[in-house]
Design an enzyme around this catalytic site. Structure first.
Site, short mmCIF file in Angstrom:
data_model
loop_
_atom_site.label_atom_id
_atom_site.label_comp_id
_atom_site.label_asym_id
_atom_site.label_seq_id
_atom_site.Cartn_x
_atom_site.Cartn_y
_atom_site.Cartn_z
N ASP A 55 0.82 -1.23 0.00
CA ASP A 55 0.00 0.00 0.00
C ASP A 55 0.85 1.27 0.00
OD1 ASP A 55 1.08 -0.11 2.51
OD2 ASP A 55 -0.83 -0.10 3.60
N GLY A 56 2.18 1.12 -0.10
CA GLY A 56 3.04 2.31 -0.17
C GLY A 56 3.64 2.71 1.17
N ARG A 114 13.71 26.60 3.43
CA ARG A 114 13.29 27.94 2.99
C ARG A 114 11.99 28.37 3.66
NH1 ARG A 114 14.06 27.44 -3.41
NH2 ARG A 114 13.41 25.32 -2.94
N HIS A 148 20.03 26.31 4.24
CA HIS A 148 19.65 27.57 3.60
C HIS A 148 19.62 28.71 4.63
CE1 HIS A 148 17.91 30.36 0.82
NE2 HIS A 148 16.93 30.60 1.68
N ASP A 187 21.59 36.89 -5.30
CA ASP A 187 20.65 37.72 -4.54
C ASP A 187 21.34 38.26 -3.29
OD1 ASP A 187 20.41 35.71 -2.48
OD2 ASP A 187 19.01 34.66 -3.80
N LYS A 210 17.67 40.63 -7.21
CA LYS A 210 16.63 39.72 -7.71
C LYS A 210 15.35 39.88 -6.92
CE LYS A 210 16.24 35.36 -5.92
NZ LYS A 210 16.71 34.03 -5.53
N ARG A 212 11.69 37.71 -6.21
CA ARG A 212 10.98 36.47 -6.49
C ARG A 212 9.53 36.78 -6.82
NH1 ARG A 212 11.81 31.40 -6.79
NH2 ARG A 212 13.93 31.36 -5.94
N ASP A 236 26.08 30.07 -5.01
CA ASP A 236 24.79 30.04 -4.33
C ASP A 236 24.71 28.76 -3.51
OD1 ASP A 236 22.31 30.90 -3.53
OD2 ASP A 236 21.41 30.89 -5.53
#
Ligand code: R5P
Length: 332
Positions: A55-56, A114, A148, A187, A210, A212, A236
């Site tokens: 069933d995963g 993020r 991040h 950025d 930059k 978004r 980055d």
């Protein structure tokens, strides 16, 4: 925790072996990196079954004895992030219940990073939920690379060791012998990282302004700094949909950059990333292997491995040696 058994040609007094004291366990997220780290450590990967029920649902069984051992579970929270996250949680729970001595969640890539604050009403702080669940399921410490947002460490009440990929990428950049480079950040959020590269390379610095527009669309507004006729290195922490870094490459070329190299830690490469990078004017893309390659790679991609860095960190943690020695080397 130090190795309690020694194996050597002299009958066993001098060569330490981690075989009996460290267990390196891999989920299904990145077995290639796990194997590479195991090779660096000189130990086999722990025998574990990580599969799926019909069933995963996730089916886990650790076949090796882990009682009292120092366990490291290597599982980046890369796409498919939700599957990989739950696998990690179940592995942590499994090891704790099997009486492991200490359990470290090794996340070369920290997903959901993020989403580290409420930047608008009625949204979750997903990075905090990742931290809550990892701690709750039994991790004693966390080892990660280029999160991040470094302040995510504060979401934990257990030790978080935050490594930097800079020395690994910097070595590859230095091998390219780029003449008189300008380091560019795509950025303003990346200025600290770009400044560290610029300092190490004795290079100038430039900044892309930059904005978004959506999860996959960005607008490049201005370039602050001089790149005309210069060799550019754009750095980055990650390439996700490729909009930011491809946009930065495009604007520096429009301002007369001669050659363009991109250096990133995490190549998530989702959505239109490969097409965007293929089409952008970058000559070379250096990326680490914190995330497995699942899609067709961009034509310019060269991979540098973080396996030696992770192995060294694991060795130091296991031997209760300072990691700041490692950080100092990284930050130089
Ligand atoms: C932004 O703050 C990050 O450092 C990356 O520049 C960004 O997340 C990359 O996303 P994308 O590749 O989708 O533009």
């Amino acid at each position: 925790m130090r190795p309690d058994r020694f194996h050597g040609e002299d009958g066993g007094a001098s060569v330490p072996s981690y075989n009996d004291t460290i267990r390196l366990i891999s989920g299904t997220a990145h077995p290639v990196l796990a194997q590479a780290v195991a090779r660096e450590l000189g130990i086999p990967l722990c025998d574990a079954h990580v599969g799926r029920f019909p069933d995963g649902e996730i089916d886990i069984k650790i076949n090796d004895d882990v009682r009292g051992t120092d366990c490291f579970v290597l599982q980046p929270l890369s796409p498919p992030v939700n599957e990989n996250w739950v696998e990690l949680l179940l592995l942590l729970d499994c090891l704790k219940r099997a009486s492991a001595g200490r359990v470290t969640a090794v996340m070369p890539y920290y997903g959901y990073a993020r989403k580290d604050r409420k930047d608008e009403g009625r949204v979750p702080i997903s990075a905090k939920v990742v931290a809550n669940t990892i701690t709750r399921c039994g991790a004693d410490r966390v080892l990660t690379i280029d999160m991040h947002a470094a302040q995510i460490q504060g979401f934990y009440d257990i030790p978080v060791d935050h490594l930097y990929a800079k020395p690994v990428l910097l070595k590859a950049v230095q091998a390219m012998k780029i003449a008189d480079p300008v380091v560019v950040t795509p950025d303003v959020g990346g200025i600290k990282m770009a400044r560290a590269y610029a300092k190490a390379l004795a290079a100038d610095l430039a900044i892309v302004d930059k904005r978004r527009v959506s999860g996959s669309e960005i607008a490049v507004e201005h370039l602050i700094g001089e790149v005309e006729g210069r060799n550019v290195l754009i750095v980055d922490d990650m390439i996700s949909t490729g909009g930011s870094i491809a946009g930065a490459a495009t604007i520096v070329r429009a301002h007369g950059a001669k050659t363009i190299v991109l250096a990133v830690t995490h190549a998530v490469l989702c959505g239109p990333a490969v097409e965007r990078l293929d089409a952008c004017p970058a000559d070379t893309i250096l990326a680490t292997d914190t995330i497995p390659r699942r899609t067709k790679a961009p034509r310019q991609l060269q991979t540098v491995s973080v396996a030696p860095l992770l192995a060294r960190a694991i060795r130091n943690l296991h031997d209760s040696r300072s990691l700041s020695i490692l950080f100092e080397t990284l930050e130089d």
